[in-house]
Design a protein around this motif. Structure first.
Motif, mmCIF file in Angstrom:
data_model
loop_
_atom_site.group_PDB
_atom_site.id
_atom_site.type_symbol
_atom_site.label_atom_id
_atom_site.label_comp_id
_atom_site.label_asym_id
_atom_site.label_seq_id
_atom_site.Cartn_x
_atom_site.Cartn_y
_atom_site.Cartn_z
ATOM 1 N N GLN A 109 0.793 -1.223 0.000
ATOM 2 C CA GLN A 109 0.000 0.000 0.000
ATOM 3 C C GLN A 109 0.830 1.280 0.000
ATOM 4 O O GLN A 109 0.332 2.341 -0.382
ATOM 5 C CB GLN A 109 -0.942 -0.016 1.208
ATOM 6 C CG GLN A 109 -2.191 0.811 1.011
ATOM 7 C CD GLN A 109 -3.131 0.699 2.189
ATOM 8 O OE1 GLN A 109 -2.945 -0.139 3.073
ATOM 9 N NE2 GLN A 109 -4.137 1.551 2.228
ATOM 10 N N GLY A 110 2.077 1.204 0.362
ATOM 11 C CA GLY A 110 2.931 2.376 0.305
ATOM 12 C C GLY A 110 3.597 2.576 -1.043
ATOM 13 O O GLY A 110 4.305 3.568 -1.244
ATOM 14 N N ARG A 111 3.351 1.641 -1.990
ATOM 15 C CA ARG A 111 3.965 1.721 -3.313
ATOM 16 C C ARG A 111 2.940 1.634 -4.450
ATOM 17 O O ARG A 111 3.223 2.091 -5.559
ATOM 18 C CB ARG A 111 4.988 0.586 -3.487
ATOM 19 C CG ARG A 111 6.147 0.606 -2.477
ATOM 20 C CD ARG A 111 7.061 1.780 -2.712
ATOM 21 N NE ARG A 111 8.120 1.880 -1.739
ATOM 22 C CZ ARG A 111 9.410 1.666 -1.998
ATOM 23 N NH1 ARG A 111 9.782 1.310 -3.209
ATOM 24 N NH2 ARG A 111 10.315 1.815 -1.059
ATOM 25 N N THR A 112 1.803 1.026 -4.190
ATOM 26 C CA THR A 112 0.832 0.828 -5.261
ATOM 27 C C THR A 112 0.185 2.150 -5.660
ATOM 28 O O THR A 112 0.287 3.154 -4.939
ATOM 29 C CB THR A 112 -0.231 -0.207 -4.832
ATOM 30 O OG1 THR A 112 -0.908 -0.700 -5.979
ATOM 31 C CG2 THR A 112 -1.232 0.394 -3.858
ATOM 32 N N ARG A 113 -0.492 2.166 -6.805
ATOM 33 C CA ARG A 113 -1.056 3.414 -7.328
ATOM 34 C C ARG A 113 -2.162 3.957 -6.444
ATOM 35 O O ARG A 113 -2.236 5.150 -6.171
ATOM 36 C CB ARG A 113 -1.606 3.153 -8.741
ATOM 37 C CG ARG A 113 -2.365 4.333 -9.363
ATOM 38 C CD ARG A 113 -1.463 5.517 -9.648
ATOM 39 N NE ARG A 113 -0.400 5.117 -10.577
ATOM 40 C CZ ARG A 113 0.619 5.907 -10.896
ATOM 41 N NH1 ARG A 113 0.738 7.125 -10.378
ATOM 42 N NH2 ARG A 113 1.552 5.486 -11.747
ATOM 43 N N ILE A 114 -3.067 3.096 -5.985
ATOM 44 C CA ILE A 114 -4.273 3.523 -5.261
ATOM 45 C C ILE A 114 -4.113 3.143 -3.799
ATOM 46 O O ILE A 114 -3.965 1.957 -3.478
ATOM 47 C CB ILE A 114 -5.516 2.870 -5.884
ATOM 48 C CG1 ILE A 114 -5.636 3.290 -7.353
ATOM 49 C CG2 ILE A 114 -6.780 3.247 -5.114
ATOM 50 C CD1 ILE A 114 -6.492 2.379 -8.183
ATOM 51 N N ARG A 115 -4.160 4.127 -2.915
ATOM 52 C CA ARG A 115 -3.784 3.878 -1.523
ATOM 53 C C ARG A 115 -4.926 4.112 -0.539
ATOM 54 O O ARG A 115 -4.731 3.975 0.675
ATOM 55 C CB ARG A 115 -2.580 4.741 -1.152
ATOM 56 C CG ARG A 115 -1.414 4.507 -2.108
ATOM 57 C CD ARG A 115 -0.163 5.230 -1.701
ATOM 58 N NE ARG A 115 0.888 5.065 -2.706
ATOM 59 C CZ ARG A 115 2.118 5.515 -2.579
ATOM 60 N NH1 ARG A 115 2.465 6.190 -1.495
ATOM 61 N NH2 ARG A 115 2.998 5.324 -3.545
ATOM 62 N N GLY A 116 -6.079 4.464 -1.055
ATOM 63 C CA GLY A 116 -7.226 4.682 -0.179
ATOM 64 C C GLY A 116 -8.497 4.734 -0.992
ATOM 65 O O GLY A 116 -8.469 4.686 -2.230
ATOM 66 N N ASN A 117 -9.632 4.823 -0.311
ATOM 67 C CA ASN A 117 -10.901 5.064 -0.997
ATOM 68 C C ASN A 117 -11.060 6.560 -1.234
ATOM 69 O O ASN A 117 -10.518 7.380 -0.487
ATOM 70 C CB ASN A 117 -12.069 4.532 -0.175
ATOM 71 C CG ASN A 117 -12.196 3.022 -0.277
ATOM 72 O OD1 ASN A 117 -11.618 2.392 -1.158
ATOM 73 N ND2 ASN A 117 -12.958 2.440 0.630
ATOM 74 N N SER A 118 -11.818 6.906 -2.261
ATOM 75 C CA SER A 118 -11.967 8.312 -2.608
ATOM 76 C C SER A 118 -13.224 8.483 -3.448
ATOM 77 O O SER A 118 -13.681 7.552 -4.126
ATOM 78 C CB SER A 118 -10.743 8.803 -3.402
ATOM 79 O OG SER A 118 -10.923 10.127 -3.855
ATOM 80 N N THR A 119 -13.776 9.695 -3.411
ATOM 81 C CA THR A 119 -14.888 10.035 -4.311
ATOM 82 C C THR A 119 -14.379 10.587 -5.643
ATOM 83 O O THR A 119 -15.176 10.850 -6.541
ATOM 84 C CB THR A 119 -15.797 11.081 -3.650
ATOM 85 O OG1 THR A 119 -15.023 12.239 -3.329
ATOM 86 C CG2 THR A 119 -16.425 10.519 -2.386
#
Length: 491
Positions: A109-119
Motif C-alpha cells: 500500500q505504500g507503493r501501489t497506485r491507489i492507496r485509499g478510498n476516494s470520491t
C-alpha cells in the motif's frame, strides 16, 4: 486434422507397396510410425488455470471452516476440506480500492497506485505504466477475464484503468465502487459498453450510489453466469479469472435511507429465524456467495478442468457493519479485534482457501503469513514465468503445494490507512504487529500475535529493539505520491 505420419515402403522396382515385405521391415515401419505419432502429438505441459475469487467485506470468522457457527457455508467448507486453509493471510488494505490495487500490482500500500478510498475517480484509476498481474499473465499466454467489482478505473478521465486496458480481454460487472453498492443496479458494464437492466434504481448522493425498490435481477447472479461462460469458452487454453463478487458488501445508501443495506432476493435458510431482517439478509448474502463457489467447482469438474486449475478464495478486507446487522451475533472477525477500516487483525486478516485437486494437498492448514500482494509472484511461478523485479510480492506457491520447507517469507508486511488521519501498520517476522497512528493522538503499539492474537496488550516498551527495527523499515517503506500525501505523517 490428424498428424499421423504414414510411411510407404516402395519395392525395388518402383511398384506399389508390397504386403509381403519381410517381417523385420514391417516392425521397423511400425516403430517409426509410433515414434513419429508420439513426437507430433506430444504437447508441452500446460500451465494451470488460475482463478482468484475476492469476496467483498467478508470477515475471517464468517465461514464455517474458520469457526462460524450460524451462517451456512457448506461449499466453501468442502473446498477447504479438499484444499488448504491459510490462517494468517492478509488483505492488501483495510478498505476496498487500495486492497484491489495491491492485488493487481503486487505492490504494497505504500507503493501501489491507489492507496485509499476516494470520491475522486482519477485517484482510483490505474495508469498505463502500472503493470498488472493480468498484463503479465497475458504475455505468458493466458486468456484473462474479470467479473464483478473492478473499481480501478472507469470511463472518462479515469479510463487509463479500464479492465480491457490493464490486461483483461473480457469484463462484466461494475466499474465504480459506489455503483457496486446496489445489488440490483439499473445497468452493468460488458467490456466498455453500458448494459441496461430492468431494475429501476434511483440515485442517492452525488457519487453514483443508488437504491432499487422494485428489484428484478440480482447482479451477482448474472456475474456468476458470465464467469462460467468465460471458462467454458476458454477451457482448452490457460486462463486467469479474477472474480470479484459484491457479497456480502452492504448497500450503504439503502442503509442510510431505509435502515437495512442487506438487500437479497430471499433470506434462504434464515427466513424462519427470529432475527432482524438485517441479520437474515447478511447471512443470506454469505450463503448465496457460498452457492456461487459451489457452482464454479462443479463447473470445473464437469469440464474436466479441476485437475489443472488452482482456485484462491479470499476477501478484500475485514468485515463491515454497514448493513446494521448484529456483529455480536455472528462474531465476523473470529478471535481478532476490529473490522473494516481498522489496522488491527480483524480489519486485515481474511479467510483464505486454496483449492486444486492434485496441485494443492487436501485437508491442510498453513500458518504461512502472506497477503494479496503475493498473488503476483505466485501466479508468475505457477505460470512458469519469472516475476518482474521491484515487486513487494513473495510467491506462496511452495506453501500452497505442501512444501513449507521451501517457502520464503516476508520480513515485513506493510499497510496504511489514509481516511481518518494517516496511520501505518507493519507485520514483522510473522508475529510482531506494529501500529503507528496520529488519530486522535500520536501512538505506537506493538503486539506479539503468537501470545496475544486479539492485540490486547501493548508491549512496545518491553521490546524497544523490535520497535526500532520496524521504525527503521518505515523510513523507506513508503514512496511519496502527490495523490496520496501523508499529510499527518509521523517523522
Amino acid at each position: 486434422m490428424r498428424n499421423d505420419l504414414i510411411i510407404f515402403h516402395l519395392p525395388p522396382n518402383g511398384g506399389t507397396t508390397s504386403p509381403t515385405l519381410p517381417m523385420k521391415f514391417k516392425l521397423i515401419s511400425s516403430l517409426f510410425t509410433c515414434l513419429a505419432f508420439t513426437v507430433l502429438h506430444a504437447a508441452p505441459q500446460r500451465p494451470p488455470n488460475l482463478i482468484v475469487i475476492l469476496a467483498d467485506d467478508l470477515g475471517w470468522g464468517e465461514l464455517g471452516c474458520f469457526g462460524q457457527q450460524l451462517i451456512q457455508t457448506p461449499r466453501l467448507d468442502r473446498m477447504a476440506a479438499e484444499g488448504m486453509r491459510f490462517t494468517q493471510f492478509y488483505s492488501g488494505a483495510t478498505v476496498c480500492a487500495p486492497s484491489r490495487s495491491v492485488l493487481m500490482t503486487g505492490l504494497h500500500q505504500g507503493r501501489t497506485r491507489i492507496r485509499g478510498n476516494s470520491t475522486n475517480p482519477t485517484k482510483l484509476a490505474l495508469h498505463s505504466g502500472d503493470l498488472t498481474v493480468a498484463e503479465f499473465l497475458k504475455s505468458a499466454g493466458y486468456r484473462n477475464g474479470v467479473f464483478g467489482k473492478w473499481g480501478l478505473g472507469e470511463s472518462g478521465p479515469a479510463a487509463s484503468g479500464l479492465p480491457l486496458r490493464k490486461g483483461f480481454e473480457t469484463f462484466f460487472g461494475y466499474l465504480n465502487h459506489y455503483h457496486a453498492h446496489n445489488h440490483f443496479p439499473d445497468h452493468l458494464w460488458r467490456n466498455e459498453e453500458r448494459l441496461p437492466l430492468p431494475n429501476r434504481a434511483r440515485a442517492v448522493g452525488d457519487f453514483g450510489g443508488s437504491v432499487t425498490d422494485d428489484p428484478v435481477l440480482f447482479a451477482d447472479d448474472l456475474i456468476t453466469d458470465e464467469v462460467l461462460k468465460f471458462i467454458g469458452r476458454h477451457q482448452h487454453e490457460p486462463f486467469f479469472v479474477y472474480w470479484s463478487p459484491v457479497l456480502p458488501h452492504a448497500n450503504n445508501e439503502r442503509t442510510t435511507t431505509q435502515g437495512n443495506g442487506a438487500q437479497v432476493p430471499d433470506f434462504g435458510p434464515y427466513a424462519g429465524r427470529d432475527w432482524p431482517e438485517q441479520d437474515k439478509g447478511h447471512a443470506a448474502m454469505i450463503t448465496r456467495l457460498d452457492s456461487y463457489v459451489g457452482r464454479l467447482i462443479d463447473h470445473l469438474r464437469l469440464l474436466g478442468l479441476d485437475q489443472n486449475t488452482i482456485v484462491l478464495f479470499s476477501s478484500d478486507n475485514g468485515p463491515h457493519n454497514e448493513s446494521k446487522h448484529n456483529l455480536a451475533r455472528f462474531r465476523p472477525a473470529g478471535p481478532f479485534t476490529g473490522t473494516k477500516r481498522s489496522l488491527t487483525e480483524g480489519g486485515i486478516r481474511v479467510p483464505t482457501i486454496a483449492w486444486g485437486p492434485g496441485l494443492v494437498p487436501a485437508g491442510v492448514t498453513s500458518g504461512h503469513a502472506a497477503y494479496l500482494g503475493d498473488w503476483f509472484a505466485t501466479a508468475a511461478e505457477l505460470a512458469g514465468a519469472k516475476a518482474p523485479e521491484g515487486l513487494n510480492s513473495v510467491s506462496f506457491a511452495a506453501a500452497m503445494q505442501g512444501r513449507p520447507a521451501d517457502q520464503a517469507a516476508h520480513d515485513f508486511l506493510y499497510w496504511e490507512f489514509n481516511e481518518r488521519g494517516f496511520s501505518q501498520a507493519v507485520l514483522y517476522k510473522g508475529h510482531w504487529k506494529f501500529i503507528r497512528t496520529t488519530h486522535p493522538t500520536r501512538s505506537v503499539r506493538l503486539h506479539d500475535l503468537e501470545n496475544d492474537p486479539s492485540e490486547a496488550k501493548n508491549v512496545a516498551a518491553e521490546h524497544a529493539d523490535i520497535v526500532a527495527s520496524i521504525e527503521a523499515y518505515l523510513t523507506t517503506a513508503r514512496r511519496d505520491d502527490p495523490a496520496w500525501p501523508a499529510t499527518t505523517r509521523i517523522d
